[in-house]
Design a protein around this motif. Sequence first.
Motif, PDB file in Angstrom:
ATOM      1  N   GLU A  22       0.823  -1.201   0.000  1.00  0.00           N
ATOM      2  CA  GLU A  22       0.000   0.000   0.000  1.00  0.00           C
ATOM      3  C   GLU A  22       0.865   1.263   0.000  1.00  0.00           C
ATOM      4  OE1 GLU A  22       0.742  -1.098   4.284  1.00  0.00           O
ATOM      5  OE2 GLU A  22       0.346  -2.138   2.383  1.00  0.00           O
ATOM      6  N   VAL A  23       2.040   1.180   0.619  1.00  0.00           N
ATOM      7  CA  VAL A  23       2.961   2.327   0.617  1.00  0.00           C
ATOM      8  C   VAL A  23       3.540   2.517  -0.780  1.00  0.00           C
ATOM      9  CG1 VAL A  23       5.079   3.287   1.582  1.00  0.00           C
ATOM     10  CG2 VAL A  23       3.486   2.033   3.056  1.00  0.00           C
ATOM     11  N   VAL A  24       3.915   1.416  -1.416  1.00  0.00           N
ATOM     12  CA  VAL A  24       4.453   1.491  -2.778  1.00  0.00           C
ATOM     13  C   VAL A  24       3.415   2.084  -3.727  1.00  0.00           C
ATOM     14  CG1 VAL A  24       5.359   0.166  -4.733  1.00  0.00           C
ATOM     15  CG2 VAL A  24       6.037  -0.421  -2.394  1.00  0.00           C
ATOM     16  N   ALA A  28       3.938   5.546  -5.784  1.00  0.00           N
ATOM     17  CA  ALA A  28       3.951   5.463  -7.243  1.00  0.00           C
ATOM     18  C   ALA A  28       3.103   6.548  -7.892  1.00  0.00           C
ATOM     19  CB  ALA A  28       3.481   4.088  -7.697  1.00  0.00           C
ATOM     20  N   LYS A  29       2.170   7.124  -7.147  1.00  0.00           N
ATOM     21  CA  LYS A  29       1.325   8.172  -7.733  1.00  0.00           C
ATOM     22  C   LYS A  29       1.321   9.455  -6.895  1.00  0.00           C
ATOM     23  CE  LYS A  29      -2.998   6.532  -5.622  1.00  0.00           C
ATOM     24  NZ  LYS A  29      -4.400   6.131  -5.853  1.00  0.00           N
ATOM     25  N   ARG A  30       2.303   9.595  -5.981  1.00  0.00           N
ATOM     26  CA  ARG A  30       2.355  10.799  -5.164  1.00  0.00           C
ATOM     27  C   ARG A  30       2.505  12.022  -6.051  1.00  0.00           C
ATOM     28  NH1 ARG A  30       4.599  15.026  -3.735  1.00  0.00           N
ATOM     29  NH2 ARG A  30       6.131  14.713  -5.395  1.00  0.00           N
ATOM     30  N   ARG A  31       1.777  13.062  -5.719  1.00  0.00           N
ATOM     31  CA  ARG A  31       1.822  14.301  -6.513  1.00  0.00           C
ATOM     32  C   ARG A  31       1.610  15.482  -5.582  1.00  0.00           C
ATOM     33  NH1 ARG A  31       2.882  18.158  -9.173  1.00  0.00           N
ATOM     34  NH2 ARG A  31       2.043  18.785 -11.196  1.00  0.00           N
ATOM     35  N   LEU A 140       5.298  13.727   2.273  1.00  0.00           N
ATOM     36  CA  LEU A 140       4.680  12.408   2.184  1.00  0.00           C
ATOM     37  C   LEU A 140       3.668  12.196   3.304  1.00  0.00           C
ATOM     38  CD1 LEU A 140       7.793  10.179   1.377  1.00  0.00           C
ATOM     39  CD2 LEU A 140       6.065  11.012  -0.224  1.00  0.00           C
ATOM     40  N   ALA A 141       4.045  12.577   4.523  1.00  0.00           N
ATOM     41  CA  ALA A 141       3.154  12.360   5.664  1.00  0.00           C
ATOM     42  C   ALA A 141       1.852  13.126   5.495  1.00  0.00           C
ATOM     43  CB  ALA A 141       3.854  12.783   6.953  1.00  0.00           C
TER      44      ALA A 141
END
Length: 204
Positions: A22-24, A28-31, A140-141
Motif C-alpha cells: 500500500e505504501v508502494v 507510485a502516484k504521489r503528486r 509524504l506524511a
Amino acid sequence: MAGSVPPAPEFGQTLPVEAAPEVVAFLAKRRSASAMTLTAPGPDDSQLAEILRIAARVPDHGKLAPWRFIVLTGEAKDAFAERIAPLADSQANPTKATAALRKLTRPPVCVAVISRHIPGEIPEWEQRQSASAVCHQMLLAAAALGWGANWITDWYSYDPRATAFLGLADGEQVAGYLYLGTPTEQPQERPRPDVAALTTYWSA
C-alpha cells in the motif's frame, strides 16, 4: 482526513523490515498539490504535531537533528507576509516576486524547515541533506493523511532580510517552506524523467 497516526515506537523496539504494497502504491502516484489551490481547513495543532513527528523520522547521521521547524499560521503568517512584502521590489523580477507571495498567504498552514549545521565529525553536506529529507518526509506524511501539500523554496527563502524576519541564526538556512491545506483542485500528473536514461551500472 485519514485515520489517526499510530503512536511512536518505544526506544529499542524491534521494527521489522517487511513489504508494504500500500505504501508502494501511494508513492507510485504521489503528486504535490499546487500551493495556490490550498485553502482551509488545514491540519490543526494536534494533526500538525503528528505530521512533524513523522517528518523527523529521517536518516540523520550522528543523531544530531540538524534542523528545526517554524510554524506560521493565522495572523502570525499574515504578519510575516506583510513584513517581507516590501522586499519583493528589490528582487530581480519584482512582479514575479510579489506574485510568489500568494503561495505563502493562501494556504492555511506553513511550516518552514530550517537547516542548521552542528560542528563536529558529521560533514555539513550530510546535515543539509537530512534537512531536505525532513521536507520530503513531511510532504509524504501530509499527503498520506489526506492533506494537500507543497514544498517550495522561493526568493524569501534566500533573501537574508526575509530570513532575519523569520528569526534565523547565523549558519541557518531555509530548507523549504511546506504549505499544507485542503486542495480546491486535484493535482494532475506531470511529465516525469526517463529514469533509464539517468541510470548507469558501474563496472571495473
